[in-house]
Structure formats: structure tokens, C-alpha cells
Design an enzyme around this catalytic site. Sequence first.
Site, PDB file in Angstrom:
ATOM      1  N   CYS A  91       0.801  -1.225   0.000  1.00 16.68           N
ATOM      2  CA  CYS A  91       0.000   0.000   0.000  1.00 16.68           C
ATOM      3  C   CYS A  91       0.836   1.278   0.000  1.00 16.68           C
ATOM      4  O   CYS A  91       0.321   2.352  -0.281  1.00 16.68           O
ATOM      5  CB  CYS A  91      -0.935   0.000   1.198  1.00 16.68           C
ATOM      6  SG  CYS A  91      -0.096  -0.080   2.786  1.00 16.68           S
ATOM      7  N   GLU A 110      -6.882  -6.290  -1.165  1.00 12.48           N
ATOM      8  CA  GLU A 110      -7.026  -5.283  -0.107  1.00 12.48           C
ATOM      9  C   GLU A 110      -5.911  -4.268  -0.228  1.00 12.48           C
ATOM     10  O   GLU A 110      -4.773  -4.606  -0.554  1.00 12.48           O
ATOM     11  CB  GLU A 110      -6.974  -6.005   1.244  1.00 12.48           C
ATOM     12  CG  GLU A 110      -6.972  -5.107   2.451  1.00 12.48           C
ATOM     13  CD  GLU A 110      -5.569  -4.756   2.943  1.00 12.48           C
ATOM     14  OE1 GLU A 110      -5.438  -3.734   3.635  1.00 12.48           O
ATOM     15  OE2 GLU A 110      -4.604  -5.472   2.628  1.00 12.48           O
ATOM     16  N   ARG A 149      -9.517   1.427  10.931  1.00 18.63           N
ATOM     17  CA  ARG A 149      -8.583   1.056   9.864  1.00 18.63           C
ATOM     18  C   ARG A 149      -9.391   0.934   8.589  1.00 18.63           C
ATOM     19  O   ARG A 149     -10.099  -0.045   8.367  1.00 18.63           O
ATOM     20  CB  ARG A 149      -7.892  -0.261  10.211  1.00 18.63           C
ATOM     21  CG  ARG A 149      -6.788  -0.652   9.249  1.00 18.63           C
ATOM     22  CD  ARG A 149      -6.031  -1.852   9.826  1.00 18.63           C
ATOM     23  NE  ARG A 149      -5.034  -2.363   8.919  1.00 18.63           N
ATOM     24  CZ  ARG A 149      -3.781  -1.926   8.836  1.00 18.63           C
ATOM     25  NH1 ARG A 149      -3.378  -0.942   9.610  1.00 18.63           N
ATOM     26  NH2 ARG A 149      -2.942  -2.477   7.994  1.00 18.63           N
ATOM     27  N   ARG A 172      -9.894   0.452   4.670  1.00 21.09           N
ATOM     28  CA  ARG A 172      -9.264  -0.255   3.559  1.00 21.09           C
ATOM     29  C   ARG A 172     -10.252  -0.396   2.412  1.00 21.09           C
ATOM     30  O   ARG A 172     -11.456  -0.530   2.636  1.00 21.09           O
ATOM     31  CB  ARG A 172      -8.816  -1.668   3.988  1.00 21.09           C
ATOM     32  CG  ARG A 172      -7.655  -1.674   4.958  1.00 21.09           C
ATOM     33  CD  ARG A 172      -6.399  -1.210   4.249  1.00 21.09           C
ATOM     34  NE  ARG A 172      -5.204  -1.278   5.039  1.00 21.09           N
ATOM     35  CZ  ARG A 172      -4.675  -0.276   5.700  1.00 21.09           C
ATOM     36  NH1 ARG A 172      -5.278   0.894   5.725  1.00 21.09           N
ATOM     37  NH2 ARG A 172      -3.535  -0.420   6.339  1.00 21.09           N
TER      38      ARG A 172
END
Length: 195
Positions: free
Chosen positions: A85, A123, A168, A170
Site C-alpha cells: 500500500c 485489499e 482502519r 481499507r
Amino acid sequence: MGEKDIFEAIRFIDLFCGIGGFRFAAEQVFSKYNIPSKCVFSSDIDPFAREAYNANFGEYPNGDITKIDEKHIPNHDILFAGFPCQPFSIIGNGKGFEDTRGTLVFDIARIIAEKKPKAFILENVKRLIGHNNGRTFKKILQVLRNELGYTVYYKSLNALDYGLPQKRERVIIVGFYQPMIFQFPPKQKRYTPLS
């Protein structure tokens, strides 16, 4: 004949596996629904993550996915990948495809093109959706939908809304080889407190 005998084992692969988050979740769900499953391939380049994965599952993931021929990856039903990421995040300077790690999503695509799994779950950080004014994400969707022919759904989800005591966010990308209707699970009202 038991319920387990009705299903063949679902074979899955775990790319950019880290310590095995996808695998923990998948095996938990398969176990809950009494569905046999088998991880047939895993890969991560980080030596410490590979050590932790081995401690968790008793096997070392393969190394650098860019050096692994897709033909040598076992056939599988589901591909899991939490691809790097940093190229799409603010902290990682957001260089996108100009960062070598940003192009690793195309290694996922070459594996999907060769193996044609029934489904995949990818993801990444929420910012992937808007990176480079949305052009980065548009390119990824074009590859998955138009070039590979998958029905693809995506949504930005927050772990806090699904029972974890952590904010979090995502983006989750789900794809199916055969067209099917899919809905992301509804938000939960309760979460497990950190205590």
C-alpha cells in the site's frame, strides 16, 4: 456421507501474505461453515514476515512474486492478496505506479490471467480509490474487468464497523470469474473492546 464430503476442498493462494491475516480469516470462515480448504501457495518477500508466517502455519512462503513464473503456481479457486500500500498512501509518498511496489498489482493480474481462479479478494489503503485523481484505480479496474473479464465489486470498509476496536479503513476489491451478485456485509453495531 457427511456434509464435509459434499464439497471438494477450496484451494486458495495467499500473496503478499505477511504473517497470514487473510489466511487466518479465510480458514476461520471455512471452518465455521464446515467447508474443507487448503492453502496451496503463499508468497512474501519480507524475511521477518516469512518467519512469522512459518510460526503461524508451519510453512515458509515463497519469496519475491516478481521472480515466480505464474505457470508454476498451483491451480486455485480463490486468490487473496493484500498488495503493498505504500505507493498509494500519504505516508508512502504516494508515487503509485512510479514506485516499483505500485506495479505489483500487475503481478496479481498475470497470475489471475494464467490461473483464472473462480474469485479473488484484494485489499489496499482507502486512498487507492482517489490516488492520482482516480486514474490509478480506474486502470486497476480496467485490467480486472475488461482485460481479465471478472465481475468486480469494491468498497471502502472500516475495521471499526466490523467488530474490531481499531479505525482502519481499507478498500476491498472482490472479483468473480462467473458473473454473480455480491453484497458487502452490513456494518455491525457492536465491537470487541480493546480491553
